[in-house]
Design an enzyme around this catalytic site. Structure first.
Site, PDB file in Angstrom:
ATOM      1  N   HIS A 228      -4.383  -0.854   6.004  1.00 16.42           N
ATOM      2  CA  HIS A 228      -3.914  -0.056   7.146  1.00 16.42           C
ATOM      3  C   HIS A 228      -4.830  -0.195   8.365  1.00 16.42           C
ATOM      4  O   HIS A 228      -5.413   0.775   8.835  1.00 16.42           O
ATOM      5  CB  HIS A 228      -3.701   1.416   6.775  1.00 16.42           C
ATOM      6  CG  HIS A 228      -4.742   2.059   5.902  1.00 16.42           C
ATOM      7  ND1 HIS A 228      -6.081   1.982   6.149  1.00 16.42           N
ATOM      8  CD2 HIS A 228      -4.621   2.792   4.776  1.00 16.42           C
ATOM      9  CE1 HIS A 228      -6.734   2.649   5.225  1.00 16.42           C
ATOM     10  NE2 HIS A 228      -5.882   3.142   4.369  1.00 16.42           N
TER      11      HIS A 228
ATOM     12  N   HIS B  28       0.876  -1.196   0.000  1.00 19.95           N
ATOM     13  CA  HIS B  28       0.000   0.000   0.000  1.00 19.95           C
ATOM     14  C   HIS B  28       0.902   1.231   0.000  1.00 19.95           C
ATOM     15  O   HIS B  28       1.517   1.570   1.014  1.00 19.95           O
ATOM     16  CB  HIS B  28      -0.906   0.019   1.233  1.00 19.95           C
ATOM     17  CG  HIS B  28      -1.831   1.204   1.279  1.00 19.95           C
ATOM     18  ND1 HIS B  28      -3.174   1.075   1.554  1.00 19.95           N
ATOM     19  CD2 HIS B  28      -1.626   2.534   1.095  1.00 19.95           C
ATOM     20  CE1 HIS B  28      -3.734   2.274   1.519  1.00 19.95           C
ATOM     21  NE2 HIS B  28      -2.812   3.178   1.258  1.00 19.95           N
TER      22      HIS B  28
ATOM     23  N   HIS C  95     -10.280   0.796   1.891  1.00 19.74           N
ATOM     24  CA  HIS C  95     -10.041   1.799   2.942  1.00 19.74           C
ATOM     25  C   HIS C  95     -11.190   1.664   3.932  1.00 19.74           C
ATOM     26  O   HIS C  95     -12.316   2.080   3.650  1.00 19.74           O
ATOM     27  CB  HIS C  95      -9.984   3.217   2.360  1.00 19.74           C
ATOM     28  CG  HIS C  95      -9.693   4.249   3.406  1.00 19.74           C
ATOM     29  ND1 HIS C  95      -8.476   4.894   3.509  1.00 19.74           N
ATOM     30  CD2 HIS C  95     -10.444   4.722   4.431  1.00 19.74           C
ATOM     31  CE1 HIS C  95      -8.505   5.712   4.550  1.00 19.74           C
ATOM     32  NE2 HIS C  95      -9.690   5.634   5.118  1.00 19.74           N
TER      33      HIS C  95
ATOM     34  N   HIS D 209       1.562   5.392  -1.742  1.00 25.01           N
ATOM     35  CA  HIS D 209       1.162   6.553  -2.551  1.00 25.01           C
ATOM     36  C   HIS D 209       2.406   7.127  -3.223  1.00 25.01           C
ATOM     37  O   HIS D 209       3.332   7.571  -2.532  1.00 25.01           O
ATOM     38  CB  HIS D 209       0.514   7.618  -1.663  1.00 25.01           C
ATOM     39  CG  HIS D 209      -0.745   7.129  -1.019  1.00 25.01           C
ATOM     40  ND1 HIS D 209      -1.991   7.271  -1.589  1.00 25.01           N
ATOM     41  CD2 HIS D 209      -0.942   6.446   0.135  1.00 25.01           C
ATOM     42  CE1 HIS D 209      -2.899   6.722  -0.809  1.00 25.01           C
ATOM     43  NE2 HIS D 209      -2.294   6.202   0.250  1.00 25.01           N
TER      44      HIS D 209
ATOM     45  N   LYS E  89      -9.177  -0.590  -5.826  1.00 29.33           N
ATOM     46  CA  LYS E  89      -9.226   0.080  -4.529  1.00 29.33           C
ATOM     47  C   LYS E  89     -10.605   0.667  -4.267  1.00 29.33           C
ATOM     48  O   LYS E  89     -11.144   1.393  -5.099  1.00 29.33           O
ATOM     49  CB  LYS E  89      -8.187   1.203  -4.525  1.00 29.33           C
ATOM     50  CG  LYS E  89      -8.220   2.099  -3.313  1.00 29.33           C
ATOM     51  CD  LYS E  89      -7.669   1.394  -2.090  1.00 29.33           C
ATOM     52  CE  LYS E  89      -7.885   2.205  -0.830  1.00 29.33           C
ATOM     53  NZ  LYS E  89      -6.685   2.601  -0.155  1.00 29.33           N
TER      54      LYS E  89
ATOM     55  N   ASP F  19       1.544   2.609   3.516  1.00 30.04           N
ATOM     56  CA  ASP F  19       0.691   3.794   3.339  1.00 30.04           C
ATOM     57  C   ASP F  19       1.539   5.057   3.356  1.00 30.04           C
ATOM     58  O   ASP F  19       1.071   6.122   3.753  1.00 30.04           O
ATOM     59  CB  ASP F  19      -0.419   3.857   4.396  1.00 30.04           C
ATOM     60  CG  ASP F  19      -1.537   4.818   4.013  1.00 30.04           C
ATOM     61  OD1 ASP F  19      -1.589   5.239   2.842  1.00 30.04           O
ATOM     62  OD2 ASP F  19      -2.348   5.146   4.899  1.00 30.04           O
TER      63      ASP F  19
ATOM     64  N   HIS G  14       3.076  14.495   1.558  1.00 31.84           N
ATOM     65  CA  HIS G  14       2.497  15.834   1.363  1.00 31.84           C
ATOM     66  C   HIS G  14       3.628  16.810   1.657  1.00 31.84           C
ATOM     67  O   HIS G  14       4.479  16.524   2.498  1.00 31.84           O
ATOM     68  CB  HIS G  14       1.340  16.092   2.342  1.00 31.84           C
ATOM     69  CG  HIS G  14       0.142  15.223   2.115  1.00 31.84           C
ATOM     70  ND1 HIS G  14      -0.836  15.522   1.199  1.00 31.84           N
ATOM     71  CD2 HIS G  14      -0.235  14.052   2.682  1.00 31.84           C
ATOM     72  CE1 HIS G  14      -1.768  14.595   1.217  1.00 31.84           C
ATOM     73  NE2 HIS G  14      -1.430  13.680   2.107  1.00 31.84           N
TER      74      HIS G  14
HETATM   75  C1  NCD Z   1      -3.517   9.093   2.108  1.00 29.82           C
HETATM   76  C2  NCD Z   1      -3.067  10.130   1.097  1.00 29.82           C
HETATM   77  O1  NCD Z   1      -2.489  11.142   1.504  1.00 29.82           O
HETATM   78  O2  NCD Z   1      -3.247   9.911  -0.112  1.00 29.82           O
HETATM   79  N1  NCD Z   1      -3.505   9.662   3.428  1.00 29.82           N
HETATM   80  C3  NCD Z   1      -3.458   8.989   4.586  1.00 29.82           C
HETATM   81  O3  NCD Z   1      -3.560   9.614   5.649  1.00 29.82           O
HETATM   82  N2  NCD Z   1      -3.284   7.693   4.637  1.00 29.82           N
HETATM   83  C4  NCD Z   1      -4.844   8.590   1.743  1.00 29.82           C
HETATM   84  C5  NCD Z   1      -5.170   7.271   2.354  1.00 29.82           C
HETATM   85  O4  NCD Z   1      -4.620   6.250   2.002  1.00 29.82           O
HETATM   86  O5  NCD Z   1      -6.039   7.246   3.201  1.00 29.82           O
HETATM   87 ZN    ZN Z   2      -3.224   5.114   1.684  1.00 30.22          ZN
END
Ligand code: NCD
Ligand code: ZN
Length: 352
Positions: free
Chosen positions: A175, A14, A137, A16, A100, A248, A252
């Protein structure tokens, strides 16, 4: 005394990776230690069709550091208008590894998620037929449900009914953050798996909130009470094949985190393996680390484990890791576990 541990190269089930300058900046952080990762589709706009997934995969490959053998495993973002034929064709061609499900409004960029589950029944049945897993999720978005209860309520209201309606569907509860999530997985068979993040094995809600709010510990699902963290560590270190790593890791930029309305997401790609070695060593379970990071995930997805290895080395002195990763999109703060890290991965280079 120097201690080493050589394990099958891990995967991240998992992750991003974002897009553009952020993708370029953070991709090396995962490609260094990991062989593969399930790449989340919550871009703006989301990765909804096979065509979107093919284009996104091409952008990831274009950003890949020279020499990295990292393989992105693509996913589609399930919407109420997702076409079962498009999903099945994307699976048959090897383009996608999972679909997803975001409940509408659950987290960062989830506005296109599912509100009415009747509308996705056909797609879910098709996925069950072809053996394509659904990553979920697991939080309800009902504003009347407290944020700390959203996972437990999701199990009762959404996940359990969904699994009864499509019993053959392979589902990953992503998660998980609660003892309820652990218990639900343990009460079912191997068609249900769960990922656990690095940070949820380390922080509880006090770490997030006591002594000042820590925006870099804010993520969704939100960190829970200590008893839940303890249950997650017990599950991850148990050797039970239904639990595997999904970091996860969700970058940002610092201004977007350190804000009056900060984004959810913890960025842990850089030091995840060091953090996990610490957690598993503390639980006297270093022998279970390889299963959690490198073997259980491939087994759930019906894939072979990676053929190459990484070596973890424990040093007497604390090892430095970067506070921030500089990207063209801005600085991204790396997860700080709150304890010194003594483990490093070697070679800290890309595989050829
Ligand atoms: C994830 C994101 O920033 O894309 N943020 C998070 O807190 N985990 C989104 C997600 O997977 O929930
Ligand atoms: Zn995530």
């Amino acid at each position: 005394m120097i201690q080493t541990l050589t394990i099958t190269r891990p995967d991240d089930w998992h992750l991003h990776l974002r897009d553009g300058a952020m993708l370029e900046g953070i991709l090396p952080e995962t490609a260094r230690d990991f062989g593969r990762a399930i790449v989340m589709p919550n871009l703006v706009p989301p990765v909804v069709t096979a065509k979107d997934a093919a284009a996104y995969r091409a952008r990831i490959m274009a950003a890949m550091p020279a020499g990295a053998g990292f393989v992105p495993l693509m996913t589609l973002y399930l919407t109420e208008t997702t076409d079962a034929e498009d999903v099945a064709a994307a699976h048959a061609s090897g383009l996608i590894t999972a679909v997803k499900l975001y409940p509408a409004g659950a987290t960062t960029n989830s506005d296109s998620g599912v509100a009415n589950f009747d509308r996705v029944q056909g797609v879910l049945e098709r996925m069950a037929e072809i053996g394509l897993p659904l990553c979920v999720h697991g939080e309800v978005t009902d504003p009347s449900v407290d944020i700390f209860d959203r996972e437990a309520v999701f199990i009762d209201r959404v996940l359990d009914p969904l699994r009864r309606r499509v019993p053959e569907l392979r589902v990953v509860m992503e998660h998980i953050t609660t003892a309820d999530g652990v218990a639900y997985v343990m009460a079912h068979d191997e068609r249900l798996g769960a990922t656990i993040t690095t940070h949820h094995l380390i922080i509880n809600r006090n770490d997030l909130l006591v002594g000042g709010i820590k925006p870099h510990y804010y993520c969704l699902p939100i960190a829970k009470r200590e008893e839940h963290r303890v249950a997650l560590v017990a599950a991850a270190t148990s050797g039970d094949k239904r639990f595997f790593l999904g970091t996860d890791s969700a970058p940002h930029t610092d201004p977007n985190k350190e804000s009056a309305c900060g984004c959810a997401g913890v960025f842990s790609a850089t030091n995840t393996m060091s953090c996990l070695a610490h957690v598993f060593e503390n639980a006297s379970a270093l022998d279970k680390l390889e299963g959690f990071t490198s073997l259980h995930g491939p087994a759930f997805y019906g894939l072979a484990p990676n053929t190459d290895k990484i070596t973890l080395t424990k040093h007497a002195d604390a090892q430095a890791f970067p506070d921030k990763i500089k990207t063209g999109a801005g600085d991204v703060t790396v997860f700080n576990p709150g304890f010194p890290l003594h483990w490093t991965t070697t070679p800290p280079t890309f595989r050829s």
